[in-house]
Design a protein around this motif. Sequence first.
Motif, PDB file in Angstrom:
ATOM      1  N   GLU A  21      19.000   3.236   7.268  1.00  0.00           N
ATOM      2  CA  GLU A  21      18.951   4.384   7.900  1.00  0.00           C
ATOM      3  C   GLU A  21      17.600   4.717   8.678  1.00  0.00           C
ATOM      4  N   ARG A  22      16.451   3.974   8.197  1.00  0.00           N
ATOM      5  CA  ARG A  22      15.211   4.316   8.882  1.00  0.00           C
ATOM      6  C   ARG A  22      14.585   3.104   9.336  1.00  0.00           C
ATOM      7  N   PHE A  23      15.186   1.902   8.844  1.00  0.00           N
ATOM      8  CA  PHE A  23      14.435   0.744   9.319  1.00  0.00           C
ATOM      9  C   PHE A  23      15.404  -0.453   9.209  1.00  0.00           C
ATOM     10  N   ASP A  24      14.975  -1.640   9.767  1.00  0.00           N
ATOM     11  CA  ASP A  24      15.936  -2.666   9.613  1.00  0.00           C
ATOM     12  C   ASP A  24      15.417  -3.946   8.792  1.00  0.00           C
ATOM     13  N   ALA A  25      16.289  -4.760   8.368  1.00  0.00           N
ATOM     14  CA  ALA A  25      15.787  -5.986   7.509  1.00  0.00           C
ATOM     15  C   ALA A  25      16.608  -7.242   7.981  1.00  0.00           C
ATOM     16  N   GLU A  26      16.228  -8.371   7.502  1.00  0.00           N
ATOM     17  CA  GLU A  26      17.081  -9.444   7.856  1.00  0.00           C
ATOM     18  C   GLU A  26      16.937 -10.403   6.522  1.00  0.00           C
ATOM     19  N   TRP A  27      18.176 -11.201   6.488  1.00  0.00           N
ATOM     20  CA  TRP A  27      18.206 -12.377   5.628  1.00  0.00           C
ATOM     21  C   TRP A  27      17.864 -13.515   6.364  1.00  0.00           C
ATOM     22  N   LEU A  28      17.120 -14.346   5.949  1.00  0.00           N
ATOM     23  CA  LEU A  28      16.896 -15.779   6.394  1.00  0.00           C
ATOM     24  C   LEU A  28      17.189 -16.921   5.413  1.00  0.00           C
ATOM     25  N   TRP A  29      17.844 -17.998   5.693  1.00  0.00           N
ATOM     26  CA  TRP A  29      18.045 -18.979   4.869  1.00  0.00           C
ATOM     27  C   TRP A  29      18.429 -20.548   5.454  1.00  0.00           C
ATOM     28  N   THR A  30      18.000 -21.379   4.745  1.00  0.00           N
ATOM     29  CA  THR A  30      18.301 -22.794   5.303  1.00  0.00           C
ATOM     30  C   THR A  30      18.963 -23.765   4.349  1.00  0.00           C
ATOM     31  N   PHE A  86      14.657 -12.020   2.021  1.00  0.00           N
ATOM     32  CA  PHE A  86      14.959 -10.620   2.690  1.00  0.00           C
ATOM     33  C   PHE A  86      13.732 -10.012   3.371  1.00  0.00           C
ATOM     34  N   THR A  87      13.457 -10.192   4.558  1.00  0.00           N
ATOM     35  CA  THR A  87      12.196  -9.783   5.157  1.00  0.00           C
ATOM     36  C   THR A  87      12.466  -8.248   5.564  1.00  0.00           C
ATOM     37  N   VAL A  88      11.379  -7.324   5.509  1.00  0.00           N
ATOM     38  CA  VAL A  88      11.686  -5.805   5.879  1.00  0.00           C
ATOM     39  C   VAL A  88      10.842  -5.393   6.826  1.00  0.00           C
ATOM     40  N   ASP A  89      11.478  -4.874   8.047  1.00  0.00           N
ATOM     41  CA  ASP A  89      10.523  -4.041   9.006  1.00  0.00           C
ATOM     42  C   ASP A  89      10.451  -2.623   8.799  1.00  0.00           C
ATOM     43  N   TYR A  90       9.626  -2.505   7.856  1.00  0.00           N
ATOM     44  CA  TYR A  90       9.204  -1.207   7.347  1.00  0.00           C
ATOM     45  C   TYR A  90       8.729  -0.306   8.496  1.00  0.00           C
ATOM     46  N   ARG A  91       8.702   1.042   8.321  1.00  0.00           N
ATOM     47  CA  ARG A  91       8.165   1.988   9.156  1.00  0.00           C
ATOM     48  C   ARG A  91       6.630   1.924   9.291  1.00  0.00           C
ATOM     49  N   GLN A  92       6.193   2.093  10.427  1.00  0.00           N
ATOM     50  CA  GLN A  92       4.502   1.861  10.631  1.00  0.00           C
ATOM     51  C   GLN A  92       4.037   3.055  11.372  1.00  0.00           C
ATOM     52  N   ASN A 116       2.932   5.873   3.358  1.00  0.00           N
ATOM     53  CA  ASN A 116       3.742   6.397   2.038  1.00  0.00           C
ATOM     54  C   ASN A 116       5.204   6.231   2.484  1.00  0.00           C
ATOM     55  N   ASP A 117       5.581   6.304   3.692  1.00  0.00           N
ATOM     56  CA  ASP A 117       7.001   5.794   4.224  1.00  0.00           C
ATOM     57  C   ASP A 117       7.161   4.612   4.331  1.00  0.00           C
ATOM     58  N   SER A 118       6.072   3.875   4.466  1.00  0.00           N
ATOM     59  CA  SER A 118       6.402   2.461   4.356  1.00  0.00           C
ATOM     60  C   SER A 118       6.684   2.003   2.820  1.00  0.00           C
ATOM     61  N   LEU A 119       6.182   2.730   1.881  1.00  0.00           N
ATOM     62  CA  LEU A 119       6.604   2.345   0.576  1.00  0.00           C
ATOM     63  C   LEU A 119       7.928   2.906   0.069  1.00  0.00           C
ATOM     64  N   ASP A 120       8.296   4.195   0.837  1.00  0.00           N
ATOM     65  CA  ASP A 120       9.739   4.311   0.671  1.00  0.00           C
ATOM     66  C   ASP A 120      10.784   3.141   1.021  1.00  0.00           C
ATOM     67  N   ASP A 121      10.290   2.707   2.181  1.00  0.00           N
ATOM     68  CA  ASP A 121      11.288   1.832   2.801  1.00  0.00           C
ATOM     69  C   ASP A 121      11.298   0.444   1.899  1.00  0.00           C
ATOM     70  N   ALA A 122      10.106   0.206   1.443  1.00  0.00           N
ATOM     71  CA  ALA A 122       9.915  -0.992   0.484  1.00  0.00           C
ATOM     72  C   ALA A 122      10.728  -0.880  -0.764  1.00  0.00           C
ATOM     73  N   LEU A 123      10.677   0.475  -1.352  1.00  0.00           N
ATOM     74  CA  LEU A 123      11.662   0.793  -2.520  1.00  0.00           C
ATOM     75  C   LEU A 123      13.029   0.631  -2.239  1.00  0.00           C
ATOM     76  N   THR A 124      13.438   1.221  -1.145  1.00  0.00           N
ATOM     77  CA  THR A 124      14.680   1.121  -0.487  1.00  0.00           C
ATOM     78  C   THR A 124      15.008  -0.277  -0.524  1.00  0.00           C
ATOM     79  N   ALA A 125      14.478  -1.012  -0.069  1.00  0.00           N
ATOM     80  CA  ALA A 125      14.891  -2.574   0.170  1.00  0.00           C
ATOM     81  C   ALA A 125      15.124  -3.402  -1.179  1.00  0.00           C
ATOM     82  N   TYR A 126      14.203  -2.948  -2.214  1.00  0.00           N
ATOM     83  CA  TYR A 126      14.090  -3.514  -3.672  1.00  0.00           C
ATOM     84  C   TYR A 126      15.544  -2.932  -4.234  1.00  0.00           C
TER      85      TYR A 126
END
Length: 343
Positions: free
Chosen positions: A84-93, A139-145, A152-162
């Motif tokens: 809802e508030r940020f994007d992320a992506e999977w990367l693998w080889t 799984f890399t996270v483009d948290y809000r900045q 503190n919002d970045s922390l919310d995004d990190a927890l959401t990703a986890y």
Amino acid sequence: MTPQTSESVTSVIVESTRPARIGTRIAHPVLRTTLQQFLRAGAWVADFGPGPAELIFRATRLSEAPARMLGAPRGTHRHPVFFERFDAEWLWTAPVSDPRVDRDAAILYFHGGAFIAGGLNSYRRHTARLGTESALPVFTVDYRQLPDAHPNDSLDDALTAYQYLLDEGFAPEKIIVAGDSAGGGLALRMVLTARDLGLPLPAGISVTSPWADFDSTARMAHPNANTDAVLPAAGPAMVVRRGIAIDGVLDPSWSVVNHDFTGLPPILLQVGSREMLLSDALEVARRCEEANVPMTLQIRASAPHTLIHLGAELLADGRDAARDAAGFHRAMIEQASTGRSAA
């Protein structure tokens, strides 16, 4: 890892690596006369007031769009995930399996950039390489900045990703939480918060040069304030004054080093011997020692800030650091798989 010297201090192992190679030594004067001067000028302008600070923060964020041209290493698979508030992506080889199908193990990565720069585009080559070295999907996270969101919002995004990884079926003991600079501090803070919330903890934490203390007093007093090849001494302090402090007040709880580390999983922390954030790294090590948390503090000779890993494509010392981190990642996952004690 193959340190030149190794000293055990209770739960903390301090490793000093081999002398820096010629590429790393050359990088210092080059970076001091180019990138650091650019960052110094930006910090000077931003410190004129809220308006100039917001202008600099937004201008810094603009660098993420053209970074898309960097692409990812050949053979890398990529899958975006939108929150809802940020994007992320999977990367693998290959031969790593598609993490959307095989939910065995993963690295959760938070990029650096002082909470004003960095993102999926600029970090794609680095995170893809780290995943390949570790034989794990990332799984890399483009948290809000800043200036649109507080750490503190970045922390919310990190927890959401986890929580997303847990909800997707990844066992916590098969997750490595990683990051560099601001993202390294965020990784540590996220795991501390997960512990306080009663969430299951990951297998290990792997951080590079974490920004773990928003109070600049110790960093400014450390000799490395004058030897860092990348970060100007005024840079982090400016970001705190103009972006992180609220009405001039800095809450000590926002800084990782002010927390009790009891119960955290094993930590690998890599930092350059001459960079400013060595001060933060030493404080993290002290907290680990107090809480008896297994930690390897790897002090890499003369490695410039973040180029410990980000320069892996150019610097042999960077490739060594990436291999050491990958070895730690695999060891933590293997211990979970075999049921051995992480300690």
